[in-house]
Design a protein around this motif. Structure first.
Motif, PDB file in Angstrom:
ATOM      1  N   VAL A  58      40.893  50.346  42.358  1.00 13.36           N
ATOM      2  CA  VAL A  58      39.810  51.254  42.764  1.00 13.36           C
ATOM      3  C   VAL A  58      39.347  51.019  44.194  1.00 13.36           C
ATOM      4  N   ARG A  59      39.717  49.878  44.744  1.00 14.52           N
ATOM      5  CA  ARG A  59      39.299  49.561  46.115  1.00 14.52           C
ATOM      6  C   ARG A  59      40.522  49.511  47.010  1.00 14.52           C
ATOM      7  N   ALA A  60      40.360  49.918  48.250  1.00 15.56           N
ATOM      8  CA  ALA A  60      41.501  49.870  49.164  1.00 15.56           C
ATOM      9  C   ALA A  60      41.931  48.426  49.408  1.00 15.56           C
ATOM     10  N   TRP A  68      37.656  39.339  42.344  1.00  9.57           N
ATOM     11  CA  TRP A  68      36.930  39.783  41.148  1.00  9.57           C
ATOM     12  C   TRP A  68      35.796  38.809  40.841  1.00  9.57           C
ATOM     13  N   THR A  69      34.842  39.275  40.059  1.00  6.89           N
ATOM     14  CA  THR A  69      33.700  38.433  39.682  1.00  6.89           C
ATOM     15  C   THR A  69      34.102  37.486  38.552  1.00  6.89           C
ATOM     16  N   ILE A  70      33.881  36.208  38.761  1.00  5.25           N
ATOM     17  CA  ILE A  70      34.113  35.227  37.680  1.00  5.25           C
ATOM     18  C   ILE A  70      32.866  35.277  36.806  1.00  5.25           C
ATOM     19  N   ARG A  71      33.025  35.889  35.633  1.00  2.47           N
ATOM     20  CA  ARG A  71      31.839  36.167  34.821  1.00  2.47           C
ATOM     21  C   ARG A  71      32.075  35.628  33.408  1.00  2.47           C
ATOM     22  N   GLN A  72      31.591  34.430  33.152  1.00  6.60           N
ATOM     23  CA  GLN A  72      31.834  33.796  31.859  1.00  6.60           C
ATOM     24  C   GLN A  72      30.754  34.191  30.851  1.00  6.60           C
ATOM     25  N   VAL A 147      23.887  40.644  35.980  1.00  8.99           N
ATOM     26  CA  VAL A 147      23.806  40.115  34.613  1.00  8.99           C
ATOM     27  C   VAL A 147      24.402  41.124  33.643  1.00  8.99           C
ATOM     28  N   SER A 148      25.405  40.690  32.911  1.00 13.54           N
ATOM     29  CA  SER A 148      25.940  41.549  31.861  1.00 13.54           C
ATOM     30  C   SER A 148      25.362  41.102  30.524  1.00 13.54           C
ATOM     31  N   MET A 149      25.030  42.063  29.685  1.00 13.74           N
ATOM     32  CA  MET A 149      24.500  41.725  28.364  1.00 13.74           C
ATOM     33  C   MET A 149      25.319  42.448  27.301  1.00 13.74           C
ATOM     34  N   GLY A 178      23.628  44.862  37.035  1.00 15.18           N
ATOM     35  CA  GLY A 178      24.272  44.312  35.836  1.00 15.18           C
ATOM     36  C   GLY A 178      24.882  45.388  34.979  1.00 15.18           C
ATOM     37  N   THR A 179      25.109  45.020  33.740  1.00 15.41           N
ATOM     38  CA  THR A 179      25.792  45.912  32.788  1.00 15.41           C
ATOM     39  C   THR A 179      25.248  45.665  31.396  1.00 15.41           C
ATOM     40  N   ILE A 180      25.066  46.723  30.630  1.00 11.51           N
ATOM     41  CA  ILE A 180      24.747  46.572  29.208  1.00 11.51           C
ATOM     42  C   ILE A 180      25.936  47.139  28.436  1.00 11.51           C
ATOM     43  N   TYR A 227      38.117  45.859  24.078  1.00 10.77           N
ATOM     44  CA  TYR A 227      38.343  44.443  23.753  1.00 10.77           C
ATOM     45  C   TYR A 227      38.371  44.186  22.260  1.00 10.77           C
ATOM     46  N   HIS A 228      37.351  44.663  21.583  1.00  9.49           N
ATOM     47  CA  HIS A 228      37.205  44.327  20.164  1.00  9.49           C
ATOM     48  C   HIS A 228      38.263  45.010  19.313  1.00  9.49           C
ATOM     49  N   MET A 229      38.824  46.103  19.836  1.00  3.93           N
ATOM     50  CA  MET A 229      39.903  46.768  19.089  1.00  3.93           C
ATOM     51  C   MET A 229      41.129  45.856  19.090  1.00  3.93           C
ATOM     52  N   LEU A 268      29.376  54.196  34.720  1.00  2.00           N
ATOM     53  CA  LEU A 268      30.022  53.849  33.456  1.00  2.00           C
ATOM     54  C   LEU A 268      31.067  52.782  33.782  1.00  2.00           C
ATOM     55  N   SER A 269      31.148  51.758  32.958  1.00  2.56           N
ATOM     56  CA  SER A 269      32.169  50.749  33.207  1.00  2.56           C
ATOM     57  C   SER A 269      32.937  50.476  31.921  1.00  2.56           C
ATOM     58  N   PHE A 270      34.010  49.717  32.029  1.00  2.00           N
ATOM     59  CA  PHE A 270      34.914  49.498  30.893  1.00  2.00           C
ATOM     60  C   PHE A 270      35.118  48.007  30.633  1.00  2.00           C
TER      61      PHE A 270
HETATM   62  C1  3CP Z   1      34.130  45.093  45.097  1.00  2.00           C
HETATM   63  N1  3CP Z   1      33.205  45.466  45.979  1.00  2.00           N
HETATM   64  C2  3CP Z   1      33.774  45.547  47.152  1.00  2.00           C
HETATM   65  C3  3CP Z   1      35.132  45.212  46.976  1.00  2.00           C
HETATM   66  N2  3CP Z   1      35.308  44.916  45.682  1.00  2.00           N
HETATM   67  N3  3CP Z   1      33.288  45.875  48.343  1.00  2.00           N
HETATM   68  C4  3CP Z   1      34.122  45.876  49.391  1.00  2.00           C
HETATM   69  N4  3CP Z   1      35.428  45.535  49.292  1.00  2.00           N
HETATM   70  C5  3CP Z   1      35.965  45.209  48.110  1.00  2.00           C
HETATM   71  N5  3CP Z   1      37.236  44.903  48.043  1.00  2.00           N
HETATM   72  C6  3CP Z   1      31.776  45.760  45.684  1.00  2.00           C
HETATM   73  C7  3CP Z   1      31.632  46.761  44.567  1.00  2.00           C
HETATM   74  O1  3CP Z   1      31.732  48.079  45.027  1.00  2.00           O
HETATM   75  C8  3CP Z   1      30.266  46.433  44.021  1.00  2.00           C
HETATM   76  O2  3CP Z   1      29.240  47.026  44.748  1.00  2.00           O
HETATM   77  C9  3CP Z   1      30.167  44.944  44.239  1.00  2.00           C
HETATM   78  O3  3CP Z   1      31.140  44.597  45.217  1.00  2.00           O
HETATM   79  C10 3CP Z   1      30.472  44.185  42.941  1.00  2.00           C
HETATM   80  O4  3CP Z   1      31.803  44.422  42.565  1.00  2.00           O
HETATM   81  P1  3CP Z   1      32.270  45.063  41.207  1.00  2.00           P
HETATM   82  O5  3CP Z   1      33.711  45.266  41.381  1.00  2.00           O
HETATM   83  O6  3CP Z   1      31.459  46.218  40.816  1.00  2.00           O
HETATM   84  O7  3CP Z   1      32.034  43.835  40.207  1.00  2.00           O
HETATM   85  P2  3CP Z   1      30.841  43.510  39.233  1.00  2.00           P
HETATM   86  O8  3CP Z   1      29.514  43.631  39.856  1.00  2.00           O
HETATM   87  O9  3CP Z   1      31.188  42.176  38.673  1.00  2.00           O
HETATM   88  O10 3CP Z   1      30.932  44.627  38.112  1.00  2.00           O
HETATM   89  C11 3CP Z   1      32.030  44.722  37.287  1.00  2.00           C
HETATM   90  C12 3CP Z   1      31.851  45.813  36.257  1.00  2.00           C
HETATM   91  C13 3CP Z   1      30.589  45.523  35.425  1.00  2.00           C
HETATM   92  C14 3CP Z   1      31.702  47.166  36.923  1.00  2.00           C
HETATM   93  C15 3CP Z   1      33.076  45.835  35.346  1.00  2.00           C
HETATM   94  O11 3CP Z   1      30.355  46.535  34.477  1.00  2.00           O
HETATM   95  C16 3CP Z   1      30.597  44.203  34.731  1.00  2.00           C
HETATM   96  O12 3CP Z   1      30.262  43.194  35.309  1.00  2.00           O
HETATM   97  N6  3CP Z   1      30.943  44.132  33.479  1.00  2.00           N
HETATM   98  C17 3CP Z   1      30.900  42.908  32.714  1.00  2.00           C
HETATM   99  C18 3CP Z   1      30.885  43.170  31.286  1.00  2.00           C
HETATM  100  C19 3CP Z   1      30.850  41.882  30.508  1.00  2.00           C
HETATM  101  O13 3CP Z   1      30.567  40.815  30.996  1.00  2.00           O
HETATM  102  N7  3CP Z   1      31.094  41.972  29.267  1.00  2.00           N
HETATM  103  C20 3CP Z   1      31.118  40.785  28.409  1.00  2.00           C
HETATM  104  C21 3CP Z   1      31.726  41.100  27.197  1.00  2.00           C
HETATM  105  P3  3CP Z   1      28.516  48.371  44.225  1.00  2.00           P
HETATM  106  O14 3CP Z   1      28.099  48.109  42.823  1.00  2.00           O
HETATM  107  O15 3CP Z   1      27.371  48.526  45.154  1.00  2.00           O
HETATM  108  O16 3CP Z   1      29.540  49.439  44.283  1.00  2.00           O
HETATM  109  S1  3CP Z   1      31.866  39.669  26.303  1.00  2.00           S
HETATM  110  C22 3CP Z   1      32.267  40.229  24.761  1.00  2.00           C
HETATM  111  C23 3CP Z   1      32.899  39.178  23.918  1.00  2.00           C
HETATM  112  C24 3CP Z   1      33.233  39.651  22.586  1.00  2.00           C
HETATM  113  C25 3CP Z   1      32.029  40.177  21.867  1.00  2.00           C
HETATM  114  O17 3CP Z   1      31.589  41.278  22.171  1.00  2.00           O
HETATM  115  O18 3CP Z   1      31.556  39.532  20.952  1.00  2.00           O
END
Ligand code: 3CP
Length: 706
Positions: A58-60, A68-72, A147-149, A178-180, A227-229, A268-270
């Protein structure tokens, strides 16, 4: 000078090397993977990263610009303990937070509710009030940390607490990042932490889209989760297709509720699982981006950001094993590489002990460092989409796009994903794939190192984390009392009444819940206010038939078992009966469904118990159904509380003769405790179901040959 070799030349040479053996591998997705791919297998140009349809990212600049975000994903016991864990992890290189809540919280119950005695603080952090949420983020500035929840059922009170925790830290909601998770369709399909019926659950999602798009521009309003699927046994193709179809459904609901698609779609995120089929996983993420771009274009989005699939990934939990657990470090590393080569935005790497317990500081460090090493030592982040142009990866990407599109079209023909979920066929499809996989593993066709091949003679149990949930529950109950005593009761009740009225009408539920949170209403109170109008949803499991048994046609061990069941039937004068019990708020039903399926195929009369029973309810069902054995399935750490209680109820009713067996995520350290409590057999992760069935027949008095 010889002519350039042709594909036919290669085919002849390869056939000679392998003496004519067929080298094609049919994957569980039904894709025939050939031993060689060439330019002839690729028909589409994947284009460039940062440009539609985003096949290459999605990014150039992708990770060359920002890794990527290290998100534990973490959370356990109390808010204090989880907060301390987060702070240690952030200091050690983690970049974003991801909160795991306990199952009582997920299901909208306060910690003092009688249905949740075994669940409080077990598989995540217990959050009852805004005070818990404030402690959870104490010293963590919410305007700087994303913060993801992971919350779906009790999404309204949790998001309300988060907003008010920010407010009371001095951070306006517009700055919250963050993300819900907020993805209810997959809960009805596989994860089961729903509270309300489908219709009001979908309304909740639209209300959250409306509220966050108007007030929280940096906040991702949903994490549409495959994921859960995959954890429940779906193939990667099923995971991909149903996740995109879920996304479509949410967008359609949002639009139908009056929102402008481009106002909310960009947030919306995935969320996908990354398992061990390395190239399939890389291709899956690439295919997902292509599909989302296609779908969103069809749905009328204009802004390119609305069509960009941004995703979190987590390495696969089901690919981990209890046996020889250090192999899990390698598995997770391989999966992490697939996620990054597929272009994920954020990643959780599992800890090596995650098949049996919550991570310790030791295992969490290795998991986190797996990502840090890839990011900082390997140079892999320096090139965007380095697998782009691989004939195999491009061909797989195309095949996944086409295969998923067929399933998505079926969903659309049948009225969309909400209808498909209600009809039940996606869940049945996933359960069939799960039963087929289990049979392949049990027969040794799918290799799992250290489990069905190269198994160690003696396992050395590793140190694991055990949460004393009685202590956590007591502490939570004390805090609930304190909050209730300290609040303005009349103002709190008025806010709850307004929410109740809002649920009956059309007001925005999140907006009203934020008022409740400000007035110190508890999570249980906010959930109940909505439940008063919506009701609480319940389902009865319907295990698939014939898939497991079908895989064992003409297998001597299976035939032996069927004969054993028939002999037991003759002795009893009726079929042997088994209740498969799910107690507590643990909705993970993959294991229970598999066991029900297999014992049904063997000739047992299986009573598939409803989800979320109390031990007393399970005992009553066992007595009413007059079963010979109760199989208690536990995947969320409630076993030490719930199973002994069940046995107590059976004994009190004078039916100590009913055998109780336990299966699921039960660490070896707990076996003695459970045996002492009267459990007659325990089947941990990696159990061969054929062997388990032999043990059960022996327990029922059949002289099963070894
Ligand atoms: C990213 N950015 C960049 C670049 N890459 N800017 C310039 N150059 C790049 N190369 C920018 C983005 O546009 C964004 O800013 C910011 O940096 C953050 O990057 P991101 O890619 O959006 O990353 P992040 O903030 O970490 O968000 C990732 C998503 C989010 C979008 C996927 O939804 C997320 O964090 N999801 C996590 C879900 C999660 O943790 N789920 C846990 C499930 P802007 O935002 O300003 O554009 S655990 C379940 C376990 C099993 C159970 O359910 O029981």
């Amino acid at each position: 000078m010889t002519d350039k070799p042709t594909l036919d030349d290669w085919q002849t040479l390869a056939a000679k090397e392998v003496k004519g053996a067929d080298l094609t591998w049919r994957t569980p997705e039904g894709i025939d993977v050939k031993p060689l791919y060439t330019a002839a297998d690729v028909t589409t140009d994947p284009g460039l990263p940062g440009f539609a349809p985003f096949t290459r990212g999605v990014r150039a600049s992708m990770y060359a610009g920002r890794p990527w975000t290290i998100r534990q994903y973490a959370g356990f016991s109390t808010a204090e303990a989880s907060n301390a864990f987060y702070r240690r992890n952030l200091a050690a290189g983690q970049k974003g937070l991801s909160v795991a809540f306990d199952l009582a919280t997920h299901r909208g119950y306060d910690s003092d509710h009688p249905r949740v005695t075994g669940d409080v603080g077990k598989a995540g952090v217990a959050i009852d009030t805004i005070d818990d949420m404030k402690i959870l983020f104490d010293g963590i500035p919410l305007d700087q940390m994303s913060v993801s929840m992971t919350m779906n059922g009790a999404v309204i009170p949790i998001l309300a607490f988060f907003i008010v925790a920010g407010e009371e830290q001095g951070v306006p909601m517009a700055q919250l990042d963050g993300t819900i998770q907020n993805d209810i369709l997959k809960e009805f399909m596989v994860r089961n932490t729903y509270i309300y019926p489908p219709e009001p659950s979908m309304r909740i999602i639209s209300d959250i889209f409306a509220f966050t798009s108007a007030n929280m521009p940096k906040f991702n309003s949903i994490s549409i989760s495959g994921y859960h699927m995959q954890e429940a046994g779906a193939t990667q193709l099923q995971e991909l297709a149903f996740t995109i179809a879920d996304g479509m459904e949410y967008v359609k609901y949002g639009v139908a509720s009056g929102l402008d698609i481009d106002k909310f779609a960009g947030r919306l995120s995935f969320f996908f699982a990354i398992g061990m089929n390395f190239f399939m996983e890389v291709a899956k993420l690439r295919a997902a981006r292509v599909l989302w771009h296609r779908v969103m274009t069809q749905l009328g989005a204009q802004d390119e950001r609305s069509k960009m699939l941004r995703t979190h990934c987590q390495t696969s939990g089901v690919s981990l094993t209890e046996q020889d657990p250090y192999n899990n470090v390698m598995r997770t590393t391989i999966e992490a590489m697939a996620a990054m080569l597929g272009g994920t935005q954020s990643l959780h790497t599992n800890a090596l002990d995650e098949a049996i317990a919550l991570p310790t500081d030791f295992s969490a460090r290795i998991a986190r460092n797996t990502q840090i090493v890839i990011q900082e030592e390997t140079g892999m982040t320096k090139v965007v989409d380095p697998l782009g142009g691989s004939y195999y990866v491009e061909s797989l990407t195309e095949q996944l796009v086409d295969g998923a599109w067929e399933i998505i079209e079926r969903v659309e023909r049948e009225g969309g994903m909400a209808k498909a979920v209600a009809a039940g066929w996606p869940k049945a499809m996933i359960e069939e794939a799960s039963a087929a996989r289990a049979a392949r593993v049990d027969r040794g066709e799918d290799v799992i190192v250290g489990v069905n091949k190269y198994r160690k003679a003696d396992e050395d149990p590793i140190d694991i984390l055990d949460v004393d949930n009685h202590a956590v529950r007591e502490a939570q109950i004390a805090r609930i009392r304190k909050v209730k005593v300290g609040r303005d009761e009349a103002a709190c009740q008025a806010a709850l009444e307004a929410l109740k009225a809002g649920a009956a009408g059309k007001a925005n539920l999140l907006e009203l819940a934020v008022d409740c949170a400000r007035q110190r209403a508890t999570l249980g109170e906010i959930s109940s206010a909505m439940e008063a109008g919506f009701g609480r949803y319940a389902t009865v499991p319907t295990p698939v038939k014939g898939i497991y048994g079908g895989a064992y046609e003409n297998d001597a061990r299976w035939d032996n078992l069927v004969a054993g069941v028939a002999a037991t039937e003759r002795r009893l004068g009726r079929k042997p009966r088994m209740l498969v019990a799910k107690m507590g708020q643990d909705g993970h039903d993959r294991g229970a469904n598999l066991v029900s399926s297999m014992f049904g195929d063997l000739g047992f009369e299986v009573v598939p118990g409803p989800l979320f029973q109390t031990p007393r309810e399970a005992a009553v069902l066992a007595l009413e159904s007059d079963v010979d054995v109760v199989g208690a399935s536990s995947l969320a750490a409630g076993h030490k509380t719930l199973i002994p209680e069940l046995i107590g109820h059976l004994r009190d009713a004078g039916r100590a003769d009913i055998k109780v067996i336990a299966g699921g995520v039960i660490p070896a350290q707990d076996y003695d405790f459970l045996h002492d409590a009267g459990v007659q057999a325990i089947f941990g992760p990696g159990t061969n179901l054929i062997k388990a069935a032999e043990d059960v027949l022996r327990l029922l008095g059949h002289n099963m040959p070894p």
